[in-house]
Design an enzyme around this catalytic site. Structure first.
Site, PDB file in Angstrom:
ATOM      1  CB  VAL A 287      61.967  -5.059 -30.758  1.00  9.65           C
ATOM      2  CG1 VAL A 287      61.616  -6.320 -29.974  1.00  9.65           C
ATOM      3  CG2 VAL A 287      61.608  -3.824 -29.937  1.00  9.65           C
ATOM      4  CE  LYS A 288      63.390 -11.292 -36.443  1.00 12.04           C
ATOM      5  NZ  LYS A 288      62.892 -11.235 -37.817  1.00 12.04           N
ATOM      6  CG  LEU A 289      68.443  -5.471 -35.707  1.00  7.06           C
ATOM      7  CD1 LEU A 289      69.421  -4.309 -35.882  1.00  7.06           C
ATOM      8  CD2 LEU A 289      68.783  -6.588 -36.679  1.00  7.06           C
TER       9      LEU A 289
END
Length: 289
Positions: free
Chosen positions: A172-174
């Site tokens: 999700v962070k990417l």
């Protein structure tokens, strides 16, 4: 664990330092470790509740939570391979570095091999939100482990989003960071379009604010770009690192390749440690900026 706990923060970069200071102010006993000890000492000197620790093993021993905030997966693996044997049986390792799913999975395996509770938990937000306790946590891992770490996460963040039970946090962070970098490059290019069309930037912003297209993060960047003031927030070099992680994990994207090219050019121009808004440095030649 009780609300006030002993926390090891491994990494005294901009985000790790901000987290350590916030936790110290919130009543936690914080042990701050950094590969360059002087950096940790400089933070601890002016931060309530924060002690600089020279040996990583001493930092994690007896800590209820170990928070890794390091540059990349290799750095986390190297540090934790040495330190993980010193963690208490009931400690929780909160892995907050942006390392990509592949590295996150390897780190989860390291924790599993040593019987250590592990959360894949990068954050959305940089130094200012960390100091204000307004980070957004993107947490993957078992719910019971999340419950044990929750008081600390709440002290640092305004939202704790449980996005999965494995290492979905880094995935999700990417995606979030790819959107952030792409939208920042887009804002810079649209400001150049405004200039070509004779549209005042304030008018452009006012129109966005009046409708559904406003994006607060990028509207803030307009002022920063116009002032050419790129005070460190989320560094260009870190954005480039995350775009490269995304490129390695997904189908090639022409858009993300263009963003990558722009970030590389900004780094080459000497703005690697400046805020992401520095991509706007390339909008006009320096002589006419």
């Amino acid at each position: 664990m009780s609300h006030a706990s002993t926390v090891a923060v491994l990494g005294a970069g901009a985000l790790g330092s901000a987290m350590a200071m916030r936790l110290g102010e919130s009543g936690h006993e914080v042990r701050l470790w950094n590969r360059t000890e002087e950096r940790a000492r400089a933070v601890a000197e002016h931060a309530a509740g924060v002690t600089a620790v020279s040996a990583v093993g001493d930092a994690v021993s007896g800590a209820s939570v170990v928070l890794t905030v390091l540059r990349d997966g290799d750095a986390v693996a190297e540090v934790m391979s040495d330190a993980i044997g010193r963690l208490d049986n009931d400690a929780v390792w909160v892995q907050a570095s942006t390392v990509g799913p592949r590295n996150a999975d390897a780190l989860a395996g390291l924790a599993r091999d040593h019987g250590v509770a592990y959360l894949d938990a990068p954050v959305s937000g940089s130094t200012a939100p960390a100091r204000q306790g307004k980070l957004v946590w993107l947490v993957a891992g078992p719910e019971d482990v999340l419950g044990r770490a929750r008081p600390l996460l709440d002290d640092l963040g305004s939202s704790v989003l449980h996005v999965g039970t494995g290492v979905e946090g880094n995935a999700v962070k990417l995606a979030v960071n790819a959107w952030m970098a792409a939208s920042t490059v887009a804002m810079s290019d649209v400001l150049a379009l405004c200039d070509d069309l004779g549209v005042d930037h304030a008018t452009f912003v006012r129109v966005l604010e009046a409708g559904p297209l406003a994006m607060p993060y990028e509207l803030q960047k307009v002022r920063v770009m116009d002032d050419a003031s790129y005070a460190p927030g989320f560094a260009v070099q870190l954005a480039l690192k995350d775009i490269e992680l995304a490129a390695a994990a997904a189908t090639p994207s022409p858009l993300l390749q263009a963003v990558r090219d722009r970030l590389e050019a900004t780094v080459a121009a000497g703005h690697d440690n400046d805020d992401l808004a520095a991509v706007d440095y390339l909008r006009k030649p320096p002589s006419t900026a």
